[in-house]
Design a protein around this motif. Sequence first.
Motif, PDB file in Angstrom:
ATOM      1  N   PRO A  95      -7.005  24.244 -37.555  1.00 11.64           N
ATOM      2  CA  PRO A  95      -7.748  25.250 -36.828  1.00 11.64           C
ATOM      3  C   PRO A  95      -9.222  24.907 -36.746  1.00 11.64           C
ATOM      4  N   SER A  96      -9.810  25.203 -35.597  1.00 12.36           N
ATOM      5  CA  SER A  96     -11.248  25.027 -35.477  1.00 12.36           C
ATOM      6  C   SER A  96     -11.943  26.249 -36.050  1.00 12.36           C
ATOM      7  N   ALA A  97     -13.189  26.098 -36.417  1.00 19.28           N
ATOM      8  CA  ALA A  97     -13.938  27.202 -37.027  1.00 19.28           C
ATOM      9  C   ALA A  97     -14.064  28.372 -36.058  1.00 19.28           C
ATOM     10  N   ASP A  98     -14.407  28.080 -34.788  1.00 18.34           N
ATOM     11  CA  ASP A  98     -14.636  29.155 -33.837  1.00 18.34           C
ATOM     12  C   ASP A  98     -13.364  29.953 -33.584  1.00 18.34           C
ATOM     13  N   THR A  99     -12.217  29.254 -33.531  1.00 14.31           N
ATOM     14  CA  THR A  99     -10.965  29.941 -33.260  1.00 14.31           C
ATOM     15  C   THR A  99     -10.578  30.862 -34.405  1.00 14.31           C
ATOM     16  N   VAL A 100     -10.696  30.378 -35.628  1.00  9.21           N
ATOM     17  CA  VAL A 100     -10.394  31.225 -36.781  1.00  9.21           C
ATOM     18  C   VAL A 100     -11.252  32.474 -36.769  1.00  9.21           C
ATOM     19  N   THR A 101     -12.561  32.280 -36.481  1.00 14.99           N
ATOM     20  CA  THR A 101     -13.481  33.408 -36.483  1.00 14.99           C
ATOM     21  C   THR A 101     -13.122  34.415 -35.407  1.00 14.99           C
ATOM     22  N   SER A 102     -12.949  33.960 -34.170  1.00  9.04           N
ATOM     23  CA  SER A 102     -12.706  34.884 -33.068  1.00  9.04           C
ATOM     24  C   SER A 102     -11.371  35.580 -33.220  1.00  9.04           C
ATOM     25  N   SER A 103     -10.403  34.923 -33.858  1.00  8.12           N
ATOM     26  CA  SER A 103      -9.079  35.505 -34.004  1.00  8.12           C
ATOM     27  C   SER A 103      -9.027  36.568 -35.074  1.00  8.12           C
ATOM     28  N   PHE A 104      -9.497  36.244 -36.253  1.00 10.82           N
ATOM     29  CA  PHE A 104      -9.205  37.081 -37.402  1.00 10.82           C
ATOM     30  C   PHE A 104     -10.306  38.063 -37.765  1.00 10.82           C
ATOM     31  N   LEU A 105     -11.521  37.811 -37.348  1.00 11.36           N
ATOM     32  CA  LEU A 105     -12.569  38.742 -37.761  1.00 11.36           C
ATOM     33  C   LEU A 105     -12.731  39.900 -36.787  1.00 11.36           C
ATOM     34  N   PRO A 106     -13.250  39.713 -35.584  1.00  7.26           N
ATOM     35  CA  PRO A 106     -13.390  40.890 -34.726  1.00  7.26           C
ATOM     36  C   PRO A 106     -12.060  41.494 -34.308  1.00  7.26           C
ATOM     37  N   VAL A 107     -11.023  40.663 -34.146  1.00  5.40           N
ATOM     38  CA  VAL A 107      -9.761  41.161 -33.619  1.00  5.40           C
ATOM     39  C   VAL A 107      -8.926  41.861 -34.681  1.00  5.40           C
ATOM     40  N   LEU A 108      -8.967  41.407 -35.905  1.00  8.04           N
ATOM     41  CA  LEU A 108      -8.173  42.021 -36.958  1.00  8.04           C
ATOM     42  C   LEU A 108      -8.979  42.954 -37.861  1.00  8.04           C
ATOM     43  N   VAL A 109     -10.177  42.556 -38.237  1.00  3.54           N
ATOM     44  CA  VAL A 109     -10.916  43.343 -39.224  1.00  3.54           C
ATOM     45  C   VAL A 109     -11.237  44.732 -38.699  1.00  3.54           C
ATOM     46  N   GLN A 110     -11.701  44.838 -37.459  1.00  7.23           N
ATOM     47  CA  GLN A 110     -12.069  46.154 -36.940  1.00  7.23           C
ATOM     48  C   GLN A 110     -10.904  47.140 -36.920  1.00  7.23           C
ATOM     49  N   PRO A 111      -9.742  46.795 -36.359  1.00  5.27           N
ATOM     50  CA  PRO A 111      -8.628  47.754 -36.395  1.00  5.27           C
ATOM     51  C   PRO A 111      -8.122  48.024 -37.807  1.00  5.27           C
ATOM     52  N   LEU A 112      -8.218  47.042 -38.697  1.00  4.20           N
ATOM     53  CA  LEU A 112      -7.815  47.271 -40.082  1.00  4.20           C
ATOM     54  C   LEU A 112      -8.743  48.263 -40.767  1.00  4.20           C
TER      55      LEU A 112
END
Length: 674
Positions: free
Chosen positions: A404-421
């Motif tokens: 995984p690239s750094a940018d992809t991991v960040t865009s996938s798991f932080l704004p997309v998952l953390v906020q709804p969690l």
Amino acid sequence: MGKSQKKRAMRRHNPMRVPDSHLPKGLASAASSSSKNDAILPIIYKMGGPDAAERKWACVAVSNLIQNDPSTRRLLQGKNIVGALITRLSDSEEEVVIEAVGALRNLCIDGGYDICAEMYNKNILTPLTTFVPKISSTISQFLESPKTAPENAQKSAYDFADNVITTLWCLSETSNKALNAINQINPVPFLMSFLASRDKLPVSTVTAAAHCLYVLTDDNYPAISDIRPNVAYTSCLLDIVRLGSGLSNGKGKDTLDERSVALPVLVSGILRNVSPAAVSNIDIDKDIVLPLLQPVISSISLLEISNIVSDLVSNESSEPRIDKLSLDHTPKSDHKTASELELERLESKLRTVQLALQILTGVCATLPDPEPEVTVEDVNGDENENEDAMQSNADDEMILDDPPSADTVTSSFLPVLVQPLLALIHPTPLSFPPVGGLSSHPPTTTAISAIHVGALECLNNIFLSLSTSQNPAVASDKDSGRRIWDEIWSALTVVGTQSGPGQERKQEIWEVGIGVIWGIGSSWKGFLIPDEEQIKLLVQFCDASTDPRFQVKCIGTLECLAQHPESIQMNAIISNYFLSILDSASSPSPAETEPLVQVASALIDIYSDENMPYDVNFRQGKFIDRLASNVEGFKKVVRTIDRRKEGGNDLKRRGDEIRENLVAFIQYRRNLGL
């Protein structure tokens, strides 16, 4: 620190739907809190009577009486209702058998482990096993010639199948003994046949089969080995998740049914359970699970559902409809009011989110560590921006490169998952029952509180991945760290620390929540300003707990707070507390070994840089002498670590490492001459 792991000893995915832990033990207490004592004996008497209509009435009455009523359920259990219903599974009248299975299914769902264990011990699997081929034969006939049987006969058969399958699913979560016995039935072909014919069957029956498969494939090799090499099975499962609802026509085409949403969620869990050998050229987590489940966990407002449920309950009578259970007009066991149907729909929606979180917890436990370029500046960004990210995730953000690239991991798991969690951790008026009492709608309360726990477990694993990356870019985004830290603490504060019967879920939330804030503290170490009340609470939890792992979480969090450079007084409070624990190494009743090792490690890390402003506490408090006086005691504790116990080897290895570091650290500080 460790990522959330399944507890192998307790297989059940769902908590008790209608808890009874608020009740004192014993039948007398149940009798005193139940308003239906007079109905119990007639039900037991008629269930074993000569009249088939009365036996059927008694089975239906059990389902009605136990609805959201743990006191009456416990009373019935004390009168051997489980044994009586299992006996009725061999009744000469088919309708009695159908209603008995329905009542047992409801007892399984509402009562949890104890009742399921009792059913297994009373040999419920023997009659259930005989039903499996009969169900297969009957439904096969309906599918081949649907016009040969009236619609009500088909509905009865599908409901019967649903109840049998759900009972098998609950039993398989009860114990490894029950699971092994169910494996002997070879249930996978039976269950997969429902998924294969999903477009011609009711969604409820198909979903029950999928749920049973999800449970059976959870770390259970016999079921996994049946699915992995079978191309037809894996193709069927992939078709369901690719189509989203998996119900394109036929009797299951009502997309408003929440179970049609639950089906692909469950199937994604099945695929994950049987991977990696199940499907070639597909990364289950990246290509299927994350794009499918992220919209599910973002789809609800717990507060809105809580308010709707409260309104529905206030308009619905809490008394059972026993007066309608006349012998001349025995109701259908699925007879429900409009309010009850809406309550079931909302509960189903909550349970689907709960399932999605269970699956995501495993995904988050295997997240790759981000590369050094990763940033988290968008974690708490604008709400509209988050929504845009969520909309596009299925196309690109969730498809991770390998590696995984750094940018992809960040865009996938932080704004997309953390906020709804984060949105799912905030308590609602129905999150917990009142102290010493029962929720106004227990199924909603158990579901919402389970969602709180599941969301926290996902967050725990996400922030653990970030904290172990030792990423300077993450640590530098201190505004995001503080916002997330404050939001977690805000939610935990609303949960409260009340304890006692019926409040067990609050304790579970705190236990997981402390792990989350430890991960956040590690990710943004030195940037989080310690709060005195939070420190006092962590110390109280650590002192009161008898669980070494929970104590380690508290100590680890305190260690992170102690390293805020300008908070000299808070550093002194924390460090003196740590030294008091270390002092116990030489006392007759030493602290548990694992927390003791964590404390020694924490003190070394906190004072490894003598140029920190708070290092004045180390010098003025003569911490070097206190550390030196405890070296021998610490060595003795490490020597007593039993490698034969679970985790003993790792703890021994870490203890030896910290022992050597402690000796070297003391020498280093003495050499400084400060």
